[in-house]
Enzyme design. Structure first.
Site, PDB file in Angstrom:
ATOM      1  N   ILE A  18       0.832  -1.201   0.000  1.00 54.77           N
ATOM      2  CA  ILE A  18       0.000   0.000   0.000  1.00 54.77           C
ATOM      3  C   ILE A  18       0.866   1.251   0.000  1.00 54.77           C
ATOM      4  CG2 ILE A  18      -1.615   1.344   1.403  1.00 54.77           C
ATOM      5  CD1 ILE A  18      -2.897  -1.336   2.241  1.00 54.77           C
ATOM      6  N   ASP A  63      13.669   3.740  10.471  1.00 53.48           N
ATOM      7  CA  ASP A  63      12.927   2.927  11.423  1.00 53.48           C
ATOM      8  C   ASP A  63      11.946   3.873  12.111  1.00 53.48           C
ATOM      9  OD1 ASP A  63      11.938   1.519  13.582  1.00 53.48           O
ATOM     10  OD2 ASP A  63      13.885   0.865  14.335  1.00 53.48           O
ATOM     11  N   ASN A  90       1.915   4.926   7.192  1.00 50.22           N
ATOM     12  CA  ASN A  90       1.508   3.646   6.640  1.00 50.22           C
ATOM     13  C   ASN A  90       2.289   2.453   7.186  1.00 50.22           C
ATOM     14  OD1 ASN A  90       0.454   1.778   4.344  1.00 50.22           O
ATOM     15  ND2 ASN A  90       2.679   1.778   4.052  1.00 50.22           N
ATOM     16  N   TYR A 155      -2.558  -7.100  16.847  1.00 48.72           N
ATOM     17  CA  TYR A 155      -2.754  -6.287  15.651  1.00 48.72           C
ATOM     18  C   TYR A 155      -4.037  -5.469  15.795  1.00 48.72           C
ATOM     19  CZ  TYR A 155      -3.219  -5.116  10.695  1.00 48.72           C
ATOM     20  OH  TYR A 155      -3.354  -4.447   9.500  1.00 48.72           O
ATOM     21  N   LYS A 159      -4.198  -1.335  15.864  1.00 47.29           N
ATOM     22  CA  LYS A 159      -4.936  -0.603  14.834  1.00 47.29           C
ATOM     23  C   LYS A 159      -6.117   0.167  15.411  1.00 47.29           C
ATOM     24  CE  LYS A 159      -2.430  -1.505  11.245  1.00 47.29           C
ATOM     25  NZ  LYS A 159      -1.724  -0.424  10.539  1.00 47.29           N
ATOM     26  N   ILE A 190      -6.520  -6.886   1.646  1.00 48.46           N
ATOM     27  CA  ILE A 190      -5.875  -6.270   0.488  1.00 48.46           C
ATOM     28  C   ILE A 190      -4.722  -7.162   0.055  1.00 48.46           C
ATOM     29  CG2 ILE A 190      -4.783  -4.197  -0.432  1.00 48.46           C
ATOM     30  CD1 ILE A 190      -7.627  -3.709   0.562  1.00 48.46           C
ATOM     31  N   THR A 192      -1.462  -7.728  -0.753  1.00 55.11           N
ATOM     32  CA  THR A 192      -0.148  -7.095  -0.679  1.00 55.11           C
ATOM     33  C   THR A 192       0.864  -8.105  -0.142  1.00 55.11           C
ATOM     34  OG1 THR A 192      -0.247  -6.337   1.627  1.00 55.11           O
ATOM     35  CG2 THR A 192      -1.315  -4.936  -0.040  1.00 55.11           C
ATOM     36  N   PRO A 193       2.149  -7.793  -0.226  1.00 57.33           N
ATOM     37  CA  PRO A 193       3.180  -8.708   0.303  1.00 57.33           C
ATOM     38  C   PRO A 193       3.110  -8.935   1.810  1.00 57.33           C
ATOM     39  CG  PRO A 193       4.153  -7.155  -1.257  1.00 57.33           C
ATOM     40  CD  PRO A 193       2.748  -6.688  -1.004  1.00 57.33           C
ATOM     41  N   LEU A 194       2.327  -8.115   2.544  1.00 50.02           N
ATOM     42  CA  LEU A 194       2.201  -8.293   3.986  1.00 50.02           C
ATOM     43  C   LEU A 194       1.781  -9.716   4.340  1.00 50.02           C
ATOM     44  CD1 LEU A 194       2.008  -6.932   6.884  1.00 50.02           C
ATOM     45  CD2 LEU A 194      -0.421  -6.613   6.375  1.00 50.02           C
TER      46      LEU A 194
END
Length: 266
Positions: A18, A63, A90, A155, A159, A190, A192-194
């Site tokens: 993202i 970082d 992000n 998580y 969030k 989504i 994504t590589p996450l």
């Protein structure tokens, strides 16, 4: 005319997923873009790609949990581009594990990136935005801020914290009258590589891969996973004057997940 001509945008976690899609979309709309990432090599590659397409771009190896680097990062941006208008907070990580089996170190690492990193992004961006005359802070939260998910309690907590932090900060800035707006985006599933390497919170266990497309098909009312580009369009909207009367709000991009459950044919 491009929507963000003359603006300068800073994207954390900007080298992939993202973040990378957001950096590209912001650059397409005329913004100078700072690609910040812990992976400085990938950040540099993306910045060079954007510059090759005619955009103004620079890379930072950063970082987001290290406060000592934040003042230097913002100073470098102002020296290079003269201002800072947009912060896309992000950078994030998901750690999987049952609470009874998760190490405190894994919990704290996730919180440091997902919550402390957001706090530091705002803390150091706002003074620069005040010098520029206005600004837009976009905090990348998740639908996990609204609904629990077994084995992702840390998580969800981080969030949800980022979500309410955005609202409180929006009120803070509005009360001061500094023309800095703060909003959050809440993606669902989504692609994504996450999802490719979800670390486990149990000491010594190997990362796990989750198939985002299968999850999208099974769990999302619209029957598919979203794309990073779709989230990036929301970033552009919140960064631009099209959202000039929005602050303390959230944009949910989840294909209907938080609307409720629905039976769907296979």
């Amino acid at each position: 005319m491009a929507k963000l001509e003359g603006k300068v945008a800073f994207v954390t976690g900007g080298a992939s997923g993202i973040g990378a899609a957001s950096a590209a979309a912001l650059a397409r709309e005329g913004a100078a873009v700072v690609v910040s990432d812990l992976d400085g090599v990938r950040a540099e590659v993306l910045a060079e790609t954007l510059a090759g397409a005619g955009a103004l771009a620079m890379a930072l190896t950063q970082d987001v949990t290290d406060e000592t680097g934040w003042a230097k990062a913002v100073e470098a941006v102002e020296q290079r581009f003269g201002r800072l208008d947009i912060m896309v907070a992000n950078a994030g990580v998901a750690v999987m594990g049952l609470v009874t089996e998760m190490t405190l170190a894994a919990w704290r690492r996730q919180t440091a990136i997902n919550l402390d990193g957001v706090f530091l992004s705002a803390k150091y961006a706002i003074p620069a935005m005040r010098r520029a005359g206005s600004g837009s802070i976009i905090i990348m939260s998740s639908v996990a801020a609204f609904r629990g998910s077994a084995a992702f309690s840390g998580y969800c907590a981080s969030k949800a914290g980022a979500h309410i932090f955005a609202k409180a900060l929006a009120l803070e800035c509005a009360g001061i009258g500094d023309k800095v707006r703060v909003n959050s985006i809440h993606p669902g599933v989504i692609d994504t590589p996450l999802w490719d390497t979800i670390p486990l919170g149990n000491a010594g266990q190997q990362p796990r891969r989750i198939d985002a497309n299968r999850m999208g098909h099974n769990d999302v009312p619209m029957g598919r996973a979203g794309t990073a580009d779709e989230v990036a369009e929301a970033v552009v909207f919140l960064a631009s004057d099209a959202s000039s009367f929005m602050t303390g709000a959230e944009l949910v991009l989840d294909g209907g997940m938080t609307a409720g459950a629905m039976p769907r044919k296979k």
